[in-house]
Motif scaffolding. Structure first.
Motif, PDB file in Angstrom:
ATOM      1  N   CYS A  13       2.012   0.136   0.097  1.00 48.81           N
ATOM      2  CA  CYS A  13       2.039  -1.220   0.638  1.00 48.81           C
ATOM      3  C   CYS A  13       3.475  -1.714   0.659  1.00 48.81           C
ATOM      4  O   CYS A  13       4.088  -1.907  -0.398  1.00 48.81           O
ATOM      5  N   SER A  14       4.001  -1.905   1.839  1.00 45.18           N
ATOM      6  CA  SER A  14       5.374  -2.357   1.990  1.00 45.18           C
ATOM      7  C   SER A  14       5.574  -2.884   3.398  1.00 45.18           C
ATOM      8  O   SER A  14       5.040  -2.325   4.361  1.00 45.18           O
ATOM      9  N   SER A  15       6.352  -3.934   3.521  1.00 44.29           N
ATOM     10  CA  SER A  15       6.624  -4.501   4.847  1.00 44.29           C
ATOM     11  C   SER A  15       7.869  -3.899   5.481  1.00 44.29           C
ATOM     12  O   SER A  15       8.198  -4.211   6.621  1.00 44.29           O
ATOM     13  N   SER A  16       8.574  -3.023   4.758  1.00 40.60           N
ATOM     14  CA  SER A  16       9.806  -2.448   5.302  1.00 40.60           C
ATOM     15  C   SER A  16       9.484  -1.440   6.405  1.00 40.60           C
ATOM     16  O   SER A  16       8.513  -0.682   6.319  1.00 40.60           O
ATOM     17  N   ALA A  17      10.312  -1.430   7.425  1.00 39.11           N
ATOM     18  CA  ALA A  17      10.075  -0.565   8.578  1.00 39.11           C
ATOM     19  C   ALA A  17      10.139   0.912   8.204  1.00 39.11           C
ATOM     20  O   ALA A  17       9.346   1.725   8.679  1.00 39.11           O
ATOM     21  N   GLU A  18      11.090   1.275   7.331  1.00 40.76           N
ATOM     22  CA  GLU A  18      11.265   2.685   6.987  1.00 40.76           C
ATOM     23  C   GLU A  18      10.104   3.233   6.155  1.00 40.76           C
ATOM     24  O   GLU A  18       9.913   4.445   6.068  1.00 40.76           O
ATOM     25  N   SER A  19       9.316   2.343   5.555  1.00 43.80           N
ATOM     26  CA  SER A  19       8.230   2.827   4.705  1.00 43.80           C
ATOM     27  C   SER A  19       7.130   3.530   5.499  1.00 43.80           C
ATOM     28  O   SER A  19       6.404   4.354   4.952  1.00 43.80           O
ATOM     29  N   ARG A  20       7.020   3.240   6.790  1.00 46.38           N
ATOM     30  CA  ARG A  20       5.966   3.875   7.594  1.00 46.38           C
ATOM     31  C   ARG A  20       6.168   5.386   7.674  1.00 46.38           C
ATOM     32  O   ARG A  20       5.247   6.163   7.431  1.00 46.38           O
ATOM     33  N   LEU A  21       7.388   5.818   7.995  1.00 47.34           N
ATOM     34  CA  LEU A  21       7.671   7.248   8.082  1.00 47.34           C
ATOM     35  C   LEU A  21       7.596   7.907   6.713  1.00 47.34           C
ATOM     36  O   LEU A  21       7.086   9.020   6.578  1.00 47.34           O
TER      37      LEU A  21
ATOM     38  N   LEU B  99      -0.959  -5.630  -0.104  1.00 49.50           N
ATOM     39  CA  LEU B  99      -2.161  -5.279  -0.851  1.00 49.50           C
ATOM     40  C   LEU B  99      -3.379  -5.970  -0.265  1.00 49.50           C
ATOM     41  O   LEU B  99      -4.462  -5.381  -0.198  1.00 49.50           O
ATOM     42  N   ASP B 100      -3.215  -7.197   0.201  1.00 51.92           N
ATOM     43  CA  ASP B 100      -4.334  -7.916   0.824  1.00 51.92           C
ATOM     44  C   ASP B 100      -4.861  -7.156   2.038  1.00 51.92           C
ATOM     45  O   ASP B 100      -6.076  -7.028   2.226  1.00 51.92           O
ATOM     46  N   GLU B 101      -3.953  -6.652   2.861  1.00 49.88           N
ATOM     47  CA  GLU B 101      -4.369  -5.898   4.048  1.00 49.88           C
ATOM     48  C   GLU B 101      -5.108  -4.625   3.640  1.00 49.88           C
ATOM     49  O   GLU B 101      -6.141  -4.273   4.228  1.00 49.88           O
ATOM     50  N   LEU B 102      -4.605  -3.950   2.612  1.00 47.56           N
ATOM     51  CA  LEU B 102      -5.257  -2.734   2.127  1.00 47.56           C
ATOM     52  C   LEU B 102      -6.668  -3.035   1.636  1.00 47.56           C
ATOM     53  O   LEU B 102      -7.626  -2.317   1.965  1.00 47.56           O
ATOM     54  N   ILE B 103      -6.819  -4.101   0.861  1.00 41.46           N
ATOM     55  CA  ILE B 103      -8.137  -4.468   0.332  1.00 41.46           C
ATOM     56  C   ILE B 103      -9.089  -4.848   1.458  1.00 41.46           C
ATOM     57  O   ILE B 103     -10.271  -4.470   1.456  1.00 41.46           O
ATOM     58  N   GLN B 104      -8.598  -5.576   2.458  1.00 40.17           N
ATOM     59  CA  GLN B 104      -9.440  -5.993   3.587  1.00 40.17           C
ATOM     60  C   GLN B 104      -9.935  -4.808   4.393  1.00 40.17           C
ATOM     61  O   GLN B 104     -11.036  -4.832   4.949  1.00 40.17           O
ATOM     62  N   GLU B 105      -9.125  -3.735   4.449  1.00 42.02           N
ATOM     63  CA  GLU B 105      -9.528  -2.541   5.182  1.00 42.02           C
ATOM     64  C   GLU B 105     -10.576  -1.723   4.423  1.00 42.02           C
ATOM     65  O   GLU B 105     -11.134  -0.758   4.951  1.00 42.02           O
ATOM     66  N   LYS B 106     -10.841  -2.100   3.167  1.00 42.49           N
ATOM     67  CA  LYS B 106     -11.854  -1.448   2.322  1.00 42.49           C
ATOM     68  C   LYS B 106     -11.590   0.053   2.172  1.00 42.49           C
ATOM     69  O   LYS B 106     -12.516   0.875   2.215  1.00 42.49           O
ATOM     70  N   ILE B 107     -10.329   0.396   2.002  1.00 46.28           N
ATOM     71  CA  ILE B 107      -9.947   1.780   1.748  1.00 46.28           C
ATOM     72  C   ILE B 107     -10.370   2.137   0.320  1.00 46.28           C
ATOM     73  O   ILE B 107     -10.054   1.393  -0.617  1.00 46.28           O
ATOM     74  N   PRO B 108     -11.090   3.231   0.092  1.00 51.49           N
ATOM     75  CA  PRO B 108     -11.493   3.610  -1.273  1.00 51.49           C
ATOM     76  C   PRO B 108     -10.272   3.774  -2.176  1.00 51.49           C
ATOM     77  O   PRO B 108      -9.326   4.480  -1.832  1.00 51.49           O
ATOM     78  N   LEU B 109     -10.306   3.122  -3.324  1.00 50.83           N
ATOM     79  CA  LEU B 109      -9.137   3.075  -4.192  1.00 50.83           C
ATOM     80  C   LEU B 109      -9.581   2.889  -5.638  1.00 50.83           C
ATOM     81  O   LEU B 109     -10.564   2.199  -5.915  1.00 50.83           O
ATOM     82  N   ASP B 110      -8.854   3.521  -6.562  1.00 44.77           N
ATOM     83  CA  ASP B 110      -9.157   3.385  -7.989  1.00 44.77           C
ATOM     84  C   ASP B 110      -8.097   2.614  -8.753  1.00 44.77           C
ATOM     85  O   ASP B 110      -8.403   1.958  -9.759  1.00 44.77           O
ATOM     86  N   ALA B 111      -6.840   2.713  -8.328  1.00 46.03           N
ATOM     87  CA  ALA B 111      -5.754   2.143  -9.118  1.00 46.03           C
ATOM     88  C   ALA B 111      -4.579   1.767  -8.227  1.00 46.03           C
ATOM     89  O   ALA B 111      -4.437   2.270  -7.109  1.00 46.03           O
ATOM     90  N   VAL B 112      -3.739   0.882  -8.768  1.00 48.11           N
ATOM     91  CA  VAL B 112      -2.511   0.498  -8.071  1.00 48.11           C
ATOM     92  C   VAL B 112      -1.330   0.597  -9.020  1.00 48.11           C
ATOM     93  O   VAL B 112      -1.462   0.393 -10.230  1.00 48.11           O
ATOM     94  N   VAL B 113      -0.192   0.921  -8.441  1.00 52.13           N
ATOM     95  CA  VAL B 113       1.088   0.854  -9.147  1.00 52.13           C
ATOM     96  C   VAL B 113       1.825  -0.341  -8.587  1.00 52.13           C
ATOM     97  O   VAL B 113       2.122  -0.381  -7.386  1.00 52.13           O
ATOM     98  N   LEU B 114       2.113  -1.316  -9.426  1.00 53.89           N
ATOM     99  CA  LEU B 114       2.812  -2.516  -8.978  1.00 53.89           C
ATOM    100  C   LEU B 114       4.305  -2.352  -9.242  1.00 53.89           C
ATOM    101  O   LEU B 114       4.770  -2.498 -10.375  1.00 53.89           O
ATOM    102  N   ALA B 115       5.035  -2.009  -8.191  1.00 50.13           N
ATOM    103  CA  ALA B 115       6.483  -1.821  -8.280  1.00 50.13           C
ATOM    104  C   ALA B 115       7.155  -2.946  -7.513  1.00 50.13           C
ATOM    105  O   ALA B 115       7.938  -2.726  -6.588  1.00 50.13           O
TER     106      ALA B 115
END
Length: 342
Positions: free
Chosen positions: A34-42, A55-71
């Motif tokens: 999860c990042s808004s930076s352009a280079e993060s896509r590649l 993270l909100d967008e990820l949760i809304q997409e209901k992608i199966p997930l167990d854990a997050v690393v908050l950096a």
């Protein structure tokens, strides 16, 4: 338990570090970045991960997930940790947990309420040299500890970064010194009082603190942003029967990893201490986190430990403002343990 699916939220220096390690771990799937930076896509694609703006967008997409690393920047930790916990996600959060004891307790309570694991990244516990020193202290090799002296010097963060705003980062005390605060707490127990001074000039921030522990040990701590030399850290503990030492220069267990930004001054940038590849403390930390998720065990760095480090850092900051010793805030008993629901 099947593969643990993990998302990395925030993709700066630490986010990239965590993502690269997770992408190589057995039994773990780096599912998203999860990042808004352009280079993060590649970069996400190169690591086999999906990329989302938040993270909100990820949760809304209901992608199966167990854990997050908050950096993420420190001032965002509580908001994102509470949101992740409410979604039932296990959390490893970069240190410090937050900038106040109250915010830290709110994070812990959200994790407790939802039965998820919280590990705050006080990675010094996973450095092999410091782990060995802890074992030797616990075995009584130096006898009862009388004094300790910790030092941690690094580059100054880029002057145009969020670190420059102390209300967002907590300054050198929360960024560097808190490593040694947590580690010394793990050796000595509760701090009875703290006296600190902080000095700033362009490109330099220095903090010194004296911690007096309830067991009688007195510790002197120093931390500095803007050091002209290589990343430097050391710890000496002296007991009635001898002295024990951990020193990155002597033992070669910590080197600078990360680059100085091209537009920055010579003493600006990000230096990440690490061990040899086989003993990489960040990998050891992540492996421990995954094991805690699988087994439901409490992390080595407990929720109470994370809160206690923040409370002592807050007391040090208050002491620097007021010019007198401060007694660290005691945490509520509810922070004493945090286990994953079966």
């Amino acid at each position: 338990m099947n593969e643990i699916r993990v998302a990395v939220v925030g993709f700066g220096t630490m986010g990239r570090l965590y993502a690269n390690i997770l992408s190589q771990m057995e039994g773990v799937s780096l599912t998203a970045i999860c990042s808004s930076s352009a280079e993060s896509r590649l970069e996400a694609a190169s690591l086999g991960a999906l990329r989302f703006d938040s993270l909100d967008e990820l949760i809304q997409e209901k992608i199966p997930l167990d854990a997050v690393v908050l950096a993420l920047p420190t001032y965002l930790h509580k908001t994102y940790a509470v949101a992740a916990a409410e979604k039932g996600l296990h959390i490893i959060c970069e240190k410090p947990a937050a900038l106040t004891a109250e915010d830290t307790e709110e994070m812990i309570e959200a994790c407790r309420r939802n039965g998820v694991c919280l590990l705050v990244g006080h990675v010094l516990r996973f450095f092999p040299d410091y782990a060995r020193l802890s074992e030797r202290v616990s075995k009584g090799e130096a006898g009862p500890i009388i004094t300790a002296h910790a030092k941690r010097y690094s580059l100054h963060p880029p002057s145009d970064s969020w670190f420059e705003d102390d209300t967002k980062s907590g300054g050198v005390l929360f960024d560097l010194m808190i490593h040694d605060i947590d580690y010394l707490h793990s050796l000595m127990g509760e701090a009875e009082s703290v006296y600190a001074v902080i000095r700033k000039s362009p490109g330099v921030q220095y903090a010194a603190a004296v911690l007096r522990f309830e067991n009688g040990t007195v510790a002197n701590l120093e931390a500095m942003w803007g050091y002209a030399g290589p990343f430097t850290s050391s710890l000496e503990v002296t007991g009635k029967d001898g002295m024990l030492r951990a020193d990155n220069e002597a033992y070669k267990l910590a080197v600078s990893r990360g680059a100085v930004a091209a537009h920055s001054q010579r003493n600006e940038g990000v230096a990440i201490p690490q061990g040899e590849p086989a003993d990489d403390p960040y990998r050891l930390e992540l492996e421990h986190f995954i094991e805690c998720i699988r087994t439901g065990a409490e992390p080595i760095v407990t929720a109470r430990d994370a809160g206690r480090a923040v409370a002592t850092a807050c007391a040090a900051l208050e002491s620097a403002w007021l010019g007198r010793p401060i007694k660290p805030q005691r945490l509520r008993q509810s922070t004493s343990a945090l286990h994953v629901k079966d």
